[in-house]
Design an enzyme around this catalytic site. Structure first.
Site, mmCIF file in Angstrom:
data_model
loop_
_atom_site.group_PDB
_atom_site.id
_atom_site.type_symbol
_atom_site.label_atom_id
_atom_site.label_comp_id
_atom_site.label_asym_id
_atom_site.label_seq_id
_atom_site.Cartn_x
_atom_site.Cartn_y
_atom_site.Cartn_z
ATOM 1 C CG ASP A 42 -0.438 -0.005 2.642
ATOM 2 O OD1 ASP A 42 0.594 -0.748 2.600
ATOM 3 O OD2 ASP A 42 -0.822 0.656 3.314
ATOM 4 C CD GLU A 65 8.817 -7.840 -0.370
ATOM 5 O OE1 GLU A 65 9.020 -8.938 0.007
ATOM 6 O OE2 GLU A 65 7.924 -7.111 -0.258
ATOM 7 C CG HIS A 128 -0.185 -0.937 7.838
ATOM 8 N ND1 HIS A 128 -0.989 0.207 7.687
ATOM 9 C CD2 HIS A 128 0.162 -1.440 6.795
ATOM 10 C CE1 HIS A 128 -0.975 0.333 6.417
ATOM 11 N NE2 HIS A 128 -0.216 -0.595 5.571
ATOM 12 C CG HIS A 129 3.888 -2.559 6.566
ATOM 13 N ND1 HIS A 129 3.237 -3.903 6.921
ATOM 14 C CD2 HIS A 129 3.374 -2.503 5.166
ATOM 15 C CE1 HIS A 129 2.595 -4.506 5.905
ATOM 16 N NE2 HIS A 129 2.673 -3.408 4.898
ATOM 17 N N GLY A 425 28.327 -14.471 -1.196
ATOM 18 C CA GLY A 425 28.129 -15.867 -1.141
ATOM 19 C C GLY A 425 26.769 -16.060 -0.479
ATOM 20 C CG ASP A 452 20.305 -30.719 -3.814
ATOM 21 O OD1 ASP A 452 21.380 -30.207 -3.373
ATOM 22 O OD2 ASP A 452 20.018 -31.858 -3.539
ATOM 23 C CG ASN A 479 24.236 -32.826 -4.326
ATOM 24 O OD1 ASN A 479 23.600 -32.292 -3.701
ATOM 25 N ND2 ASN A 479 25.578 -32.166 -4.734
ATOM 26 N N GLY A 481 21.475 -32.629 -0.975
ATOM 27 C CA GLY A 481 21.977 -31.653 0.112
ATOM 28 C C GLY A 481 22.912 -30.927 -0.080
ATOM 29 C CD GLU A 485 26.855 -25.357 4.541
ATOM 30 O OE1 GLU A 485 26.825 -24.180 4.585
ATOM 31 O OE2 GLU A 485 25.792 -26.036 5.317
#
Ligand SMILES: Cc1ncc(C[n+]2csc(CCOP(=O)(O)OP(=O)(O)O)c2C)c(N)n1
Ligand SMILES: [Mg+2]
Length: 583
Positions: A42, A65, A128-129, A425, A452, A479, A481, A485
């Protein structure tokens, strides 16, 4: 002549009457922005009405966003500047990660936040917000941490602040944040008739001359001069100037990992990627570190550009930055990168003594596709070989963090553009960014390389691509996951697993009448078939691979990263805690 005579004689700038909102749109357009990304609310709908009524910009609504901020960033990287339009706080704060990324990566994005009306601020009305506690500067404060300039527009300051922010973004190559209170967009103001001049501040002529002379003298006396390029060379449009200097003085040019492909890999003096002990090829390190006159361009030493701080640049290296130069004890201000490079190129003699041949040839011929057992399970090695063969001159490659960083090892044909977010990153960046790069350069073939895990953060934005009839190729590695990591720590840990989706079905979910071609590939033969599909629609290739398979370079980098992150007592030292390259 009196003071008044002088004023009368001066050419008072011509003014026009227009609204605050229309003036902002006009300035964005003059800055080369043709599209705006974001989500309506709004507090910005009145401005979006102006956007539609004037046709100044094309609206590209995004699913959220954060994706919008990534899209504006990708767009700006190919277009020179980007714009994002969000609503007060809830929209702005969702975008703040992407805007901070634009800051880290030197990308000029104008973030326009349709904010609470000035009336409510002046009267202390809870809205609001907001936090409903009578504060209204918090979000300006938050963005002060991640942008080069901020302003809340009023009818009185709109002209000066809009121009200050857009010019700052352009000169600094950094994002800016602008609050447009919802009750002023339709108010008339007097604005300059002249377009905004996007120009660098003029250099100090003496500083520029002395600086260029000092660099040219060092270069002319050197036996092994070289250049190390970081991403500012691209952001400041100085690549052609660097290439010209290198071609004239026969200077080998290396890039930092943050600037891969900024120098065309087929340029005869292209040397390779410099990252201390992680340099590719290794000889790049010797040439850069052994240079008796190294010019660095915007180089920023971080873990990923220094091979975990193994880089040792020559102590007497000359450091060129966007607006200053360091040569030994001398610091030159009031100069610009492009002007310095042009002046140095003019001052150095045409080289004849150094080899006119490249020191290292980067262009290995594409290896023939393996015609072994095509039905064998797809491996990362076979996958990247097939992609190497798939590349064409002029492609745009968008590589996500993860095993997809194998793209840094690809030999890129001429005219390719690489759009990585190495320094910031933030996984998921590439999916949003791809929407932006597709919008900025719709006629180029664009290839997304994503895992993924990363894809799950921003996947919805593929729907926007489908509805806009974009034709990228999306290479998704399934793969199970976060394989990269697993190379830090938690090789077998469930924290590194992700929920399995039916990825290749998503185009149909996102656009029921889609013409996209989707493939699930599990073998080299499957992949070959997918790669032979024509690029006349979106192509989605889900490649299923083992969770413990990864490119050696990526895995070793992450193994070492764990030592840097966790220190000698960290959990990476436990038995089988890290995924390591196959020996
Ligand atoms: C926003 C954000 N959250 C978390 C991380 C940490 N992180 C870096 S890489 C990665 C996993 C990527 O996995 P995937 O995309 O599946 O790539 P793979 O290595 O499996 O190919 C994660 C979670 C990050 N960089 N950014
Ligand atoms: Mg993965």
């Amino acid at each position: 002549m009196t003071v008044t005579d002088g004023l009368r004689a001066g050419t008072a700038p011509e003014t026009l009457t227009t609204t605050v909102g229309e003036f902002l749109l006009r300035r964005l357009r003059e800055a080369g922005v043709r599209h705006a990304f974001g989500v309506p609310g709004d507090y910005n709908l009145e401005f979006l009405t102006q956007l539609e009524d004037t046709g100044a910009l094309e609206w590209v609504g995004t699913c959220n966003e954060l994706n919008g901020s990534y899209a504006a960033d990708g767009y700006a990287r190919l277009n020179g500047m980007g714009a994002l339009i969000v609503t007060n706080a809830v929209g702005a704060l969702s975008a703040i990660n992407g805007i901070a990324g634009s800051y880290a990566e030197h990308v000029p994005v104008i973030c326009v936040c349709g904010s609470i009306p000035l009336r409510s601020i002046e009267r202390g009305l809870g809205m609001h917000h907001t936090m409903a506690d009578g504060t209204w500067d918090r979000f300006l404060g938050a963005f002060a941490q991640v942008t080069a300039a901020q302003a809340r527009l009023t009818p009185a300051n709109a002209v000066t602040e809009i121009d200050r922010l857009i010019l700052t973004a352009w000169r600094e190559k950094l994002p800016v944040y602008l609050e447009l209170p919802s009750d002023i967009a339709y108010l008339d103001i007097q604005v300059p008739a002249a377009p905004l001049a996007l120009e660098e501040a003029p250099a100090d002529a003496e500083r520029l001359r002395s600086c260029a002379a000092a660099i040219a003298a060092r270069l002319s006396a050197a036996k092994s001069p070289a250049i190390l390029v970081d991403l500012d060379a691209d952001r400041y449009g100085a690549v052609a100037d660097i290439v010209k200097l290198a071609a004239k003085a026969h200077l080998p040019v290396a890039v930092a990992s943050t600037a891969n492909a900024v120098i065309d890999q087929t340029f005869p003096y292209y040397l390779g990627l410099y990252a201390g002990q992680g340099s590719l090829p290794a000889r790049t390190r010797e040439v850069i570190e052994g240079s008796d006159c190294l010019l660095t361009v915007g180089f920023r030493p971080i873990d990923l550009t220094t091979g975990d701080f193994t880089a040792v640049l020559p102590a007497d290296a000359i450091h060129l930055r966007a607006h200053s130069v360091d040569i030994g004890p001398d610091n030159y201000q009031a100069v610009t990168l492009k002007q310095v490079l042009a002046a140095v190129t003019g001052a150095v003699p045409q080289a004849t003594t150094r080899p006119a041949r490249p020191l290292v040839s980067q262009q290995a011929a594409a290896a023939p596709a393996s015609h072994g057992d095509g039905s064998a399970k797809l491996t990362q090695a076979a996958y990247w070989q097939a992609i190497q063969n798939y590349l064409r001159p002029g492609d745009v490659l968008i590589p996500e963090v993860g095993t997809s960083y194998a793209t840094f090892g690809l030999k890129l044909p001429p005219g390719c553009t690489f759009v990585p977010q190495v320094l910031w990153g933030s996984i998921g960046y590439t999916v949003g960014s791809l929407l932006g790069t597709l919008t900025a350069a719709p006629h180029r073939r664009q290839l997304l390389f994503v895992g993924d895990g990363s894809f799950q953060l921003t996947a919805q934005e593929v729907s926007t691509m489908l509805w806009r009839d974009c034709k990228p190729v999306i290479f998704l590695i399934n793969n199970g996951g976060y394989t990269c990591e697993r190379a830090y720590v938690g090789k077998n840990s469930s924290v590194n697993d992700v929920r399995n989706w039916s990825y290749a079905d998503l185009p149909k979910v996102f656009r029921p009448d889609t013409t996209a071609r989707s493939f699930v590939v599990k073998s080299v033969a499957d992949l070959d078939e997918a790669l032979s599909a024509p690029n006349d629609t979106l192509i989605f290739i889900e490649a299923v691979m083992d969770r413990f398979d990864g490119p050696a370079g990526v895995l070793i980098g992450d193994n070492n990263g764990a030592d840097l992150d966790y220190g000698p007592r960290g959990p990476q030292h436990r038995e089988d805690a890290q995924l390591r390259p196959a020996t």
